[in-house]
Design an enzyme around this catalytic site. Structure first.
Site, PDB file in Angstrom:
ATOM      1  N   ASP A 205       0.822  -1.202   0.000  1.00 27.43           N
ATOM      2  CA  ASP A 205       0.000   0.000   0.000  1.00 27.43           C
ATOM      3  C   ASP A 205       0.865   1.264   0.000  1.00 27.43           C
ATOM      4  OD1 ASP A 205      -2.906   0.970   0.587  1.00 27.43           O
ATOM      5  OD2 ASP A 205      -1.676   2.086   2.006  1.00 27.43           O
ATOM      6  N   GLU A 256       1.732  -0.469  -4.875  1.00 25.03           N
ATOM      7  CA  GLU A 256       0.776   0.569  -5.255  1.00 25.03           C
ATOM      8  C   GLU A 256       1.584   1.863  -5.372  1.00 25.03           C
ATOM      9  OE1 GLU A 256      -3.182   3.020  -3.789  1.00 25.03           O
ATOM     10  OE2 GLU A 256      -1.613   2.474  -2.382  1.00 25.03           O
TER      11      GLU A 256
HETATM   12  C1  GLC Z   1      -4.125   3.173  -0.474  1.00 22.76           C
HETATM   13  C2  GLC Z   1      -5.385   2.341  -0.376  1.00 22.76           C
HETATM   14  C3  GLC Z   1      -6.488   3.199   0.130  1.00 22.76           C
HETATM   15  C4  GLC Z   1      -6.114   3.712   1.506  1.00 22.76           C
HETATM   16  C5  GLC Z   1      -4.771   4.439   1.493  1.00 22.76           C
HETATM   17  C6  GLC Z   1      -4.233   4.624   2.870  1.00 22.76           C
HETATM   18  O1  GLC Z   1      -4.227   4.171  -1.418  1.00 22.76           O
HETATM   19  O2  GLC Z   1      -5.656   1.748  -1.614  1.00 22.76           O
HETATM   20  O3  GLC Z   1      -7.713   2.525   0.187  1.00 22.76           O
HETATM   21  O4  GLC Z   1      -7.111   4.590   1.974  1.00 22.76           O
HETATM   22  O5  GLC Z   1      -3.797   3.706   0.785  1.00 22.76           O
HETATM   23  O6  GLC Z   1      -3.790   3.416   3.408  1.00 22.76           O
END
Ligand code: GLC
Ligand code: CA
Length: 528
Positions: A205, A256
Site C-alpha cells: 500500500d 501501489e
Molecule cells: C491506499 C489504499 C487506500 C487507503 C490508502 C491509505 O491508497 O488503496 O484505500 O485509503 O492507501 O492506506
C-alpha cells in the site's frame, strides 16, 4: 496454476481484488467475511482467475476500512480468524488460485501497540518509530508543516504533551519512521509471517510514501517533494526482494505506486526491487483512442526498460467504477476532478466497459480485476451521505463508498444473497439483473464475457507472447496484434467500421453488424 507467457505467474496473471467487507457475508452481520469468501470460491474458480489480492483483513478500528492496521499478524474478528485465513489460502491453492495479501507500511493504526506506547510516555523507544515534532510559532501551536494530506486536510495532530505527530492520511493512521531499523525489521518479519503461511504475493500500500525529508520543507514547485518517492525507499524494497527470493515458488511483491513520472515509476521495478506495480495511467485516461494508445505505449516502454511486466487496472476500491466513468461525458479519472453526480449513461458505460474488458485482458502483462467488474457493476451514487464510512468524504467531499458496495449474488432484491442482514452499504435495487445467478448461463452477460475472455487468454498462443504491434486501421480505432495471428480491435469512433481480414472472430464485446464492428465495441480475431 497456469501462466501464459512461460515466465513466472505474476508476469501475466489475471488477479482479482477481493474487498472482504463487500464480497460475501457468511455470519449474517451485514459485513463480508472470510467464510463468505470460502463459500464462493467456486465463482472465482469458474471465472478462471490466477490469483486473489485480498484487501486488508487485519484487526483494525476501521478508521480507513482496514487500511489502519492494529496487528499485521492476525485477522479482525469481523472477518474471521487466522485459522480461517489459513484455510482460505489452502482452499484457494487447491483450486489453482494464488493468494496475495495487502501490507500497509506507510502508517499503522493509532490503536497499534507501538503508537499507544509512544503516546503513553515521551521517553518510550516507540516515539522514534513515528514522526513526533514540536510545532512552529511561539507556543508551538502551529503545525510543523503545511503539508496537505493524501485525502486532503492537514497532516499533523497535536498530542497532550504539546508535540505533533505526522499522518499523511487520517489522524488514526500515524506515519511510521522508516529511518528506524526496528521499523524495517518489523516489516521484514511481517512479510515472513505471511510467506510462511503460503501466500504467494504481497500488495504494498502507498509504496512510494514511506520516507520523508527530515528537514520538513514545504511542498514547492520545482523542489524535490518532501514525502513522495524519496530515493531511500528503494533500499527497503531491495531488502524485501531478498526476503521474497529466499522463499520457493515465485513469491511476488506488487507496489501501489501512484506516480505521474513513468521513469521514476519504473525505478521501483528494477530487477532487484518489486516484481510489479499497479499502472494507474490507463485507469485515469479518457475513453479516447489516441490518448489510450499513448498511455499503453508509455507504459510498455517504461516497463520494457527495466524488464518488468506491465499491469492493467480499470477499477479498484479507491476509484469510481469504470462503467460509470465511461458513461460520463468526461471519461477521465482523477481524485482532483470530482465528477460525482454528473450525468451518466449506464448503457453506454456498460458497452464501453465490455470493450475495455477485452482490451485490458489482451494487452501484454498482468491484468487486475476489481470484484464486481465481472458483473458490470456501476458506482452507487445514491448512498445517503449519512451512511458514508469513508474518511475521504469529510476531507475531499468525495466518498469511495460508491465503489465498495456489497456484491449481488442472487435473488431479486437487496441484499441479493450477499447476507441475510441489511448490507453495510445499500445495493441499488436495479442490480437484480446483475447478480451472479442472473448472469450465469446468459451468453450475453458481462460475466459470460469475462469467463470466455479469461479462458481464451489461456488458450491463445498469441496472448502468451511478450510483444504487441499496433495495426493502423483507422484513427479512431485501437487495434493491435499479439503474435502472428491474434488481433484485438476496439472501435472508439462514433460509427461502425469494417473488420480487417480475418479467419475467425473469437470473441466480441457486443453484437457485430455483419462484417462491421459497431461503435464502442471490441473484438478478438484470429487473422488469416
Ligand atoms: C491506499 C489504499 C487506500 C487507503 C490508502 C491509505 O491508497 O488503496 O484505500 O485509503 O492507501 O492506506
Ligand atoms: Ca459477516
Amino acid at each position: 496454476m497456469s501462466t501464459t507467457d512461460g515466465g513466472p505467474w505474476w508476469r501475466s496473471a489475471v488477479i482479482y481484488q477481493v474487498y472482504p467487507r463487500s464480497f460475501a457475508d457468511a455470519n449474517g452481520d451485514g459485513i463480508g467475511d472470510i467464510d463468505g469468501i470460502r463459500a464462493h470460491l467456486g465463482h472465482l474458480r469458474d471465472l478462471g482467475i490466477d490469483a486473489i489480492w485480498m484487501s486488508p483483513w487485519y484487526p483494525s478500528p476501521m478508521a480507513d476500512a482496514g487500511y489502519d492496521v492494529a496487528d499485521f499478524r492476525d485477522i479482525d474478528p469481523v472477518f474471521g480468524t487466522l485459522a480461517g485465513a489459513e484455510a482460505l489460502v489452502e482452499e484457494a491453492h487447491a483450486v489453482g488460485i494464488r493468494m496475495i495479501v495487502d501490507i500497509v507500511p506507510n502508517h499503522i493504526s493509532s490503536e497499534h501497540p507501538w503508537f499507544k506506547a509512544a503516546l503513553a510516555a515521551p521517553s518510550a523507544k516507540e516515539r522514534d518509530y513515528f514522526w513526533f515534532r514540536p510545532g512552529r510559532g511561539a507556543n508551538g501551536d502551529e503545525m510543523p508543516t503545511d503539508w496537505r494530506g493524501e485525502f486532503g486536510g492537514t497532516t499533523w495532530t497535536r498530542t497532550p504533551d504539546g508535540l505533533w505527530y505526522l499522518h499523511l492520511f487520517t489522524p488514526e493512521q500515524p506515519d511510521l519512521n522508516w529511518d528506524h531499523p526496528d521499523v524495517r525489521a518489523e516489516f521484514e518479519s511481517i512479510l515472513r509471517f505471511w510467506f510462511d503461511r503460503g501466500v504467494d504475493g504481497i500488495r504494498i500500500d502507498s509504496a512510494a510514501l514511506l520516507f520523508k525529508d527530515k528537514d520538513l520543507p514545504e511542498v514547492r514547485d520545482g523542489a524535490p517533494h518532501p514525502f513522495h518517492d524519496l530515493d531511500e525507499v528503494h533500499d527497503v524494497y531491495r531488502a524485501w526482494r531478498r526476503v521474497a527470493d529466499s522463499y520457493d515458488g515465485d513469491r511476488a511483491l506488487i507496489g501501489e505506486v501512484w506516480m505521474p513520472d513513468v521513469e521514476r515509476f519504473a525505478n521501483y521495478l528494477r530487477p532487484d526491487e518489486l516484481h510489479a506495480a499497479f499502472n494507474f495511467d490507463l485507469l485515469g485516461c479518457a475513453w479516447d483512442p489516441a490518448l489510450m494508445r499513448a498511455s499503453i505505449d508509455r507504459t510498455l516502454d517504461a516497463h520494457a526498460a527495466v524488464g518488468a511486466p506491465a499491469t492493467w487496472v480499470l477499477s479498484n476500491h479507491d476509484v469510481t467504477r469504470h462503467v460509470t466513468r465511461y458513461g460520463r461525458e468526461d471519461t477521465t479519472f482523477s481524485f482532483d476532478n470530482n465528477l460525482d453526480g454528473t450525468p451518466v449513461d449506464l448503457e453506454l458505460g456498460t458497452r464501453r466497459a465490455r470493450a475495455a474488458a477485452l482490451l485490458s485482458l489482451s494487452l501484454p502483462g498482468a491484468t487486475y480485476l476489481y470484484q464486481g467488474d465481472e458483473l458490470g457493476l456501476w458506482e452507487n451514487e445514491n448512498i445517503p451521505p449519512s451512511s458514508f464510512q469513508d474518511p475521504m468524504w469529510a476531507r475531499r467531499g468525495h466518498s469511495r463508498d460508491g465503489c465498495r458496495v456489497p456484491l449481488p449474488w442472487s435473488g431479486d432484491e437487496p441484499p441479493f444473497g450477499f447476507s441475510t442482514a441489511s448490507p453495510w452499504l445499500p445495493q441499488p435495487p436495479e442490480w437484480k439483473g446483475l447478480t451472479v445467478e442472473a448472469q450465469t448461463g446468459d451468453p450475453n452477460s458481462m460475466l459470460s464475457l469475462y469467463r470466455s475472455a479469461i479462458a481464451l487468454r489461456r488458450e491463445e498462443p498469441g496472448l502468451h507472447r511478450a510483444e504487441m504491434a499496433w495495426l493502423d486501421l483507422h484513427p479512431q480505432v485501437l487495434a493491435y496484434c499479439r503474435g502472428a495471428n491474434f488481433a484485438c480491435v476496439v472501435n472508439m469512433s462514433g460509427a461502425s467500421i469494417p473488420l480487417p481480414d480475418h479467419e475467425t472472430s473469437l470473441l466480441a464485446s457486443g453484437p457485430l453488424d455483419g462484417d462491421r464492428l459497431p461503435p464502442d465495441t471490441a473484438v478478438w480475431l484470429r487473422l488469416s
